[in-house]
Design a protein around this motif. Structure first.
Motif, PDB file in Angstrom:
ATOM      1  N   GLY A 107      38.800  19.731  20.271  1.00  0.00           N
ATOM      2  CA  GLY A 107      38.685  19.896  18.825  1.00  0.00           C
ATOM      3  C   GLY A 107      37.415  19.283  18.275  1.00  0.00           C
ATOM      4  O   GLY A 107      36.996  19.611  17.172  1.00  0.00           O
ATOM      5  N   GLY A 108      36.804  18.396  19.040  1.00  0.00           N
ATOM      6  CA  GLY A 108      35.570  17.776  18.588  1.00  0.00           C
ATOM      7  C   GLY A 108      35.163  16.625  19.484  1.00  0.00           C
ATOM      8  O   GLY A 108      35.962  16.109  20.273  1.00  0.00           O
ATOM      9  N   TYR A 109      33.903  16.245  19.349  1.00  0.00           N
ATOM     10  CA  TYR A 109      33.323  15.171  20.153  1.00  0.00           C
ATOM     11  C   TYR A 109      32.204  14.571  19.322  1.00  0.00           C
ATOM     12  O   TYR A 109      31.364  15.297  18.785  1.00  0.00           O
ATOM     13  N   THR A 110      32.196  13.254  19.170  1.00  0.00           N
ATOM     14  CA  THR A 110      31.148  12.614  18.389  1.00  0.00           C
ATOM     15  C   THR A 110      30.902  11.195  18.884  1.00  0.00           C
ATOM     16  O   THR A 110      31.828  10.532  19.372  1.00  0.00           O
ATOM     17  N   ALA A 111      29.668  10.756  18.774  1.00  0.00           N
ATOM     18  CA  ALA A 111      29.325   9.381  19.113  1.00  0.00           C
ATOM     19  C   ALA A 111      29.691   8.484  17.946  1.00  0.00           C
ATOM     20  O   ALA A 111      29.449   8.821  16.788  1.00  0.00           O
ATOM     21  N   VAL A 112      30.301   7.346  18.229  1.00  0.00           N
ATOM     22  CA  VAL A 112      30.589   6.341  17.212  1.00  0.00           C
ATOM     23  C   VAL A 112      29.466   5.311  17.230  1.00  0.00           C
ATOM     24  O   VAL A 112      28.876   5.005  16.202  1.00  0.00           O
ATOM     25  N   GLU A 113      29.165   4.799  18.421  1.00  0.00           N
ATOM     26  CA  GLU A 113      28.050   3.863  18.627  1.00  0.00           C
ATOM     27  C   GLU A 113      27.444   4.157  19.985  1.00  0.00           C
ATOM     28  O   GLU A 113      28.174   4.292  20.963  1.00  0.00           O
ATOM     29  N   GLN A 114      26.121   4.234  20.024  1.00  0.00           N
ATOM     30  CA  GLN A 114      25.470   4.407  21.321  1.00  0.00           C
ATOM     31  C   GLN A 114      24.038   3.943  21.229  1.00  0.00           C
ATOM     32  O   GLN A 114      23.396   4.082  20.198  1.00  0.00           O
ATOM     33  N   SER A 115      23.562   3.368  22.317  1.00  0.00           N
ATOM     34  CA  SER A 115      22.159   2.955  22.402  1.00  0.00           C
ATOM     35  C   SER A 115      21.635   3.272  23.798  1.00  0.00           C
ATOM     36  O   SER A 115      20.950   2.475  24.419  1.00  0.00           O
ATOM     37  N   GLU A 116      21.994   4.468  24.262  1.00  0.00           N
ATOM     38  CA  GLU A 116      21.525   4.919  25.570  1.00  0.00           C
ATOM     39  C   GLU A 116      20.046   5.299  25.464  1.00  0.00           C
ATOM     40  O   GLU A 116      19.519   5.501  24.368  1.00  0.00           O
ATOM     41  N   ILE A 120      17.120  10.584  27.675  1.00  0.00           N
ATOM     42  CA  ILE A 120      17.840  10.604  28.955  1.00  0.00           C
ATOM     43  C   ILE A 120      19.336  10.515  28.643  1.00  0.00           C
ATOM     44  O   ILE A 120      19.985  11.528  28.434  1.00  0.00           O
ATOM     45  N   GLY A 121      19.882   9.302  28.604  1.00  0.00           N
ATOM     46  CA  GLY A 121      21.312   9.133  28.328  1.00  0.00           C
ATOM     47  C   GLY A 121      21.715   9.575  26.937  1.00  0.00           C
ATOM     48  O   GLY A 121      22.829  10.052  26.720  1.00  0.00           O
ATOM     49  N   ALA A 122      20.804   9.450  25.981  1.00  0.00           N
ATOM     50  CA  ALA A 122      21.114   9.853  24.602  1.00  0.00           C
ATOM     51  C   ALA A 122      21.349  11.360  24.497  1.00  0.00           C
ATOM     52  O   ALA A 122      21.957  11.826  23.525  1.00  0.00           O
ATOM     53  N   ARG A 123      20.910  12.127  25.499  1.00  0.00           N
ATOM     54  CA  ARG A 123      21.162  13.582  25.493  1.00  0.00           C
ATOM     55  C   ARG A 123      22.650  13.881  25.500  1.00  0.00           C
ATOM     56  O   ARG A 123      23.072  14.954  25.077  1.00  0.00           O
ATOM     57  N   ALA A 124      23.462  12.941  25.965  1.00  0.00           N
ATOM     58  CA  ALA A 124      24.909  13.137  26.005  1.00  0.00           C
ATOM     59  C   ALA A 124      25.539  13.136  24.612  1.00  0.00           C
ATOM     60  O   ALA A 124      26.734  13.392  24.468  1.00  0.00           O
ATOM     61  N   PHE A 125      24.731  12.871  23.597  1.00  0.00           N
ATOM     62  CA  PHE A 125      25.246  12.856  22.226  1.00  0.00           C
ATOM     63  C   PHE A 125      24.477  13.838  21.343  1.00  0.00           C
ATOM     64  O   PHE A 125      24.525  13.756  20.126  1.00  0.00           O
ATOM     65  N   GLU A 126      23.765  14.760  21.986  1.00  0.00           N
ATOM     66  CA  GLU A 126      22.999  15.766  21.258  1.00  0.00           C
ATOM     67  C   GLU A 126      23.708  17.113  21.326  1.00  0.00           C
ATOM     68  O   GLU A 126      24.630  17.319  22.119  1.00  0.00           O
ATOM     69  N   ASP A 127      23.255  18.057  20.503  1.00  0.00           N
ATOM     70  CA  ASP A 127      23.939  19.337  20.296  1.00  0.00           C
ATOM     71  C   ASP A 127      24.248  20.112  21.572  1.00  0.00           C
ATOM     72  O   ASP A 127      25.335  20.664  21.717  1.00  0.00           O
ATOM     73  N   GLU A 128      23.304  20.162  22.505  1.00  0.00           N
ATOM     74  CA  GLU A 128      23.521  20.952  23.724  1.00  0.00           C
ATOM     75  C   GLU A 128      24.726  20.427  24.516  1.00  0.00           C
ATOM     76  O   GLU A 128      25.586  21.199  24.947  1.00  0.00           O
ATOM     77  N   TYR A 129      24.793  19.107  24.692  1.00  0.00           N
ATOM     78  CA  TYR A 129      25.913  18.527  25.434  1.00  0.00           C
ATOM     79  C   TYR A 129      27.205  18.622  24.620  1.00  0.00           C
ATOM     80  O   TYR A 129      28.269  18.866  25.179  1.00  0.00           O
ATOM     81  N   ILE A 130      27.098  18.458  23.322  1.00  0.00           N
ATOM     82  CA  ILE A 130      28.288  18.575  22.461  1.00  0.00           C
ATOM     83  C   ILE A 130      28.899  19.958  22.613  1.00  0.00           C
ATOM     84  O   ILE A 130      30.126  20.094  22.713  1.00  0.00           O
ATOM     85  N   SER A 131      28.070  21.003  22.682  1.00  0.00           N
ATOM     86  CA  SER A 131      28.621  22.355  22.849  1.00  0.00           C
ATOM     87  C   SER A 131      29.245  22.527  24.235  1.00  0.00           C
ATOM     88  O   SER A 131      30.240  23.233  24.384  1.00  0.00           O
ATOM     89  N   ILE A 133      30.722  20.057  25.992  1.00  0.00           N
ATOM     90  CA  ILE A 133      31.998  19.329  25.912  1.00  0.00           C
ATOM     91  C   ILE A 133      33.021  20.155  25.128  1.00  0.00           C
ATOM     92  O   ILE A 133      34.194  20.201  25.478  1.00  0.00           O
ATOM     93  N   SER A 134      32.557  20.819  24.090  1.00  0.00           N
ATOM     94  CA  SER A 134      33.458  21.585  23.228  1.00  0.00           C
ATOM     95  C   SER A 134      34.081  22.776  23.937  1.00  0.00           C
ATOM     96  O   SER A 134      35.066  23.327  23.452  1.00  0.00           O
ATOM     97  N   SER A 135      33.527  23.170  25.070  1.00  0.00           N
ATOM     98  CA  SER A 135      34.052  24.334  25.782  1.00  0.00           C
ATOM     99  C   SER A 135      35.080  23.974  26.859  1.00  0.00           C
ATOM    100  O   SER A 135      35.620  24.870  27.504  1.00  0.00           O
ATOM    101  N   ILE A 136      35.359  22.682  27.058  1.00  0.00           N
ATOM    102  CA  ILE A 136      36.330  22.314  28.092  1.00  0.00           C
ATOM    103  C   ILE A 136      37.739  22.263  27.506  1.00  0.00           C
ATOM    104  O   ILE A 136      37.932  22.355  26.295  1.00  0.00           O
ATOM    105  N   THR A 137      38.709  22.133  28.392  1.00  0.00           N
ATOM    106  CA  THR A 137      40.108  21.942  27.985  1.00  0.00           C
ATOM    107  C   THR A 137      40.614  20.650  28.620  1.00  0.00           C
ATOM    108  O   THR A 137      39.884  20.001  29.371  1.00  0.00           O
TER     109      THR A 137
END
Length: 170
Positions: A107-116, A120-131, A133-137
């Motif tokens: 239903g959704g995925y969002t970063a609350v706090e991150q300092s990756e 590099i690691g911050a890509r895990a909280f950007e639009d491409e990775y969010i989409s 994550i949004s496609s899994i079950t």
């Protein structure tokens, strides 16, 4: 009593400590509700990113064997939100929320706090990775990003913990 005596100085120090302690307790008593209210507002803001306008209820009777899940919230008639703290590349870790709809889709995925690491690691909280994550079950592993395996591996463990709790309650 002589003002130069050790006893006088000890009593004076004790009185000063008692006054300072009382003042600190008073200030804490006055600010604690405001701090708690602001924390709740921040929590609600993150929940609203996932399920805007929903009524949220905190679930307190869940079992998380991983120790990664900090809080669980249900959104009436929509799904369940899991607040997860994991350790990626940055040793302080990061906190994110993932929600599973009642049908088991994300239903959704969002970063609350991150300092990756930026780029590099911050890509895990950007639009491409969010989409991605949004496609899994609830039966899928979270995707990994090449070059950010510590961060996305930690996300994968957090998502797996949320999936386990979801399966135990649905």
């Amino acid at each position: 009593m002589n003002k130069d005596s050790t006893l006088y100085k000890a009593i004076l120090l004790g009185v000063l400590c008692a006054v300072c302690g009382a003042l600190l307790a008073f200030v804490n008593n006055m600010t604690a509700p405001v701090i708690a209210e602001q924390a709740l507002a921040a929590e609600k803001e993150n929940l609203e990113k996932i399920y805007p306008g929903a009524e949220f209820t905190e679930v307190t009777d869940f079992t998380d064997d991983s120790g990664l899940i900090q809080k669980v919230f249900t959104a009436e008639g929509q799904g369940t939100v899991y607040k997860i703290h994991a350790i990626g590349y940055n040793s302080n870790g990061f906190t994110f929320m993932i929600a599973f709809n009642d049908d088991g889709t994300v239903g959704g995925y969002t970063a609350v706090e991150q300092s990756e690491s930026p780029g590099i690691g911050a890509r895990a909280f950007e639009d491409e990775y969010i989409s991605e994550i949004s496609s899994i079950t609830v039966d899928d592993d979270a995707p990994l990003i090449s070059g950010a395996s510590l961060t996305t591996g930690a996300i994968r463990k957090g998502v797996a913990a949320a999936e386990a709790v979801w399966h135990a309650t649905h």
